[in-house]
Design an enzyme around this catalytic site. Sequence first.
Site, PDB file in Angstrom:
ATOM      1  N   LYS A 150       0.855  -1.184   0.000  1.00  0.00           N
ATOM      2  CA  LYS A 150       0.000   0.000   0.000  1.00  0.00           C
ATOM      3  C   LYS A 150       0.890   1.232   0.000  1.00  0.00           C
ATOM      4  O   LYS A 150       1.961   1.233   0.615  1.00  0.00           O
ATOM      5  CB  LYS A 150      -0.904   0.017   1.237  1.00  0.00           C
ATOM      6  CG  LYS A 150      -1.662   1.325   1.456  1.00  0.00           C
ATOM      7  CD  LYS A 150      -2.357   1.367   2.813  1.00  0.00           C
ATOM      8  CE  LYS A 150      -2.872   2.762   3.111  1.00  0.00           C
ATOM      9  NZ  LYS A 150      -3.521   2.858   4.434  1.00  0.00           N
ATOM     10  N   GLU A 160      -8.791  11.890  12.509  1.00  0.00           N
ATOM     11  CA  GLU A 160      -7.865  10.827  12.933  1.00  0.00           C
ATOM     12  C   GLU A 160      -6.949  11.319  14.048  1.00  0.00           C
ATOM     13  O   GLU A 160      -6.094  12.179  13.828  1.00  0.00           O
ATOM     14  CB  GLU A 160      -7.032  10.349  11.737  1.00  0.00           C
ATOM     15  CG  GLU A 160      -6.245   9.089  12.032  1.00  0.00           C
ATOM     16  CD  GLU A 160      -5.874   8.312  10.793  1.00  0.00           C
ATOM     17  OE1 GLU A 160      -5.238   7.258  10.921  1.00  0.00           O
ATOM     18  OE2 GLU A 160      -6.221   8.756   9.670  1.00  0.00           O
TER      19      GLU A 160
END
Length: 425
Positions: A181, A226
Site C-alpha cells: 500500500k 484521525e
Amino acid sequence: MTSASPDASLSALPTTVRTTATATATGLLTPSTLPYGRAEDVLCWLHGDPAQGLLGWGEAARFEVSGPDRFARAAAWWDQTVARFEIDDQVQVAGSGPLLFGSFSFEDDDRSVLVMPRVVLGVSAGQAFVTTVDGADPSASTQPLRSPGPLTWSDGQVSDEAYKKLVAAAVTAIRSGDLNKVVTARDALARAKEPLDVRALLARLSARYPQCWTYAVDGLVGATPELLVRRQGDLIFSRVLAGTGWRGGAAGSGRENPDDAVTAFLTGSGKNAEEHRYAAVSAAEALGPYCAELDVPDQPSVLRLANVVHLSTDLTGRLARPVSVLELAGALHPTAAVCGTPTPVAAAYIRSAGGLDRDRYAGPTGWLDAAGNGEFGIALRCAQVSGGTARLYAGGGIVADSVPENELDETYAKLAALRDALENA
C-alpha cells in the site's frame, strides 16, 4: 529555522506561567473569541459539541526543527524550557500550566514548528481555565469575523490528470510486489483579494465536524478525524482511519454515490478492508512496545462524518512506563494510514515518485503540557493559509485494486470539507 542544541536562547524565554479557573465551561470555546490577526498567529485545538480543548494567542516562545530526530529534539527543548518556569497552576488538569502547540512535518527534512502561546483559554475535564505567561493580558481585542470576498480556485502542484497518473503508477508498483500500500496526495489553491479570517474558518469546521479535532498551528488549519495519539497519565488512545466512502456527491467531481449505500459499500469492500488492516496493524506494532496493556478490536467500526464515511479502529492502552506524548507521536509517525506498507518502502516510494511537497500535511499536529500529556492528530482535511491564499491537501491509500478515477473522486470528497468552510466562512 532552529538548528542549534535544544538549550539555545533559553535566556530569552519567559519565566512565569499562571493558570486560574474560570466560571463557565459550556460554550466558552468559540474561535470568534480569538483576536483578529494573521493566520500564523492563531492556535487552536477543539473537539466535541459543545467544544472542549484549547485556544491560544500571542507567542511566548517558538522552536523550529527538522531532521529524523525532530521529535526527540523538540521534547528536549520543551523539557529544558519548562524547567525554567515559575509555575502557579491552580487547576491541575490536562492542558493547564505551561502549554505547547506543535505541528510536525511529514518528511524528515521539512520544517516542524512548536509554539508556546502567551494566553490560553481552555476547557478540560469540564473545567474552564485561563493560562497566562509573564503576566500577559488574557482579554482579547476581538473584531467581527471578516469575509475575504469571492474565491478563485486553481490546480496546485498536482492536477487531476497528474493525480490519476500518480495513482496508476502506484498500482503498477504494488502489483509488481514492491509494496502492499502507498498513500498518494494532491492539492488545490484558493485565492481571495483580502486576507482569510482563520477564526471564521475554524468556527465553521468546529460546528460542522464536532467528531473531528479542529486545529490551527502556524497557519496550518483543518479538522482531522484521525487522532494519532492521546496520552493522559498512563492511559493512551489512538484512532486509526483507513478506507473511505463519500456521502452524496464528491464536490466538483461530477459523480455521486447514494448516501444510503455508502456504508454497505464500505463494509463490503475488499479494497478498503485491506487498506484499513495495514493501518491498524502498523499502529498496534508501534504502540505495543510502550504498553503494559493494549486493546486492538478485531474488526473496524464505521465513523460517519458530514461528507465521508471511514472504517475506524480505536486502540486503547496503559503505558508500562512514563512516556511523553511527543515520543509516542514520533514512534507512530508515519503510520500506514498516511504513508503505506511496508512503511519504510512506502516512504521511499513517496520520495522517489515526485508529485506533492507535503510539508506538514499528514504530519502530527496537536499539543502537549509540562507533564507530557497531550493530543496529536494527523494533519488531514487541512489547508496552509497565508494572507489571502489557502493551499488545500487531500490524499488516499492505494492498494492493488485501486482505480485512478475513483481515487480522484475520493480526494474531491475529502477536499469538500475545507472548500465548503472557505466559501461560507
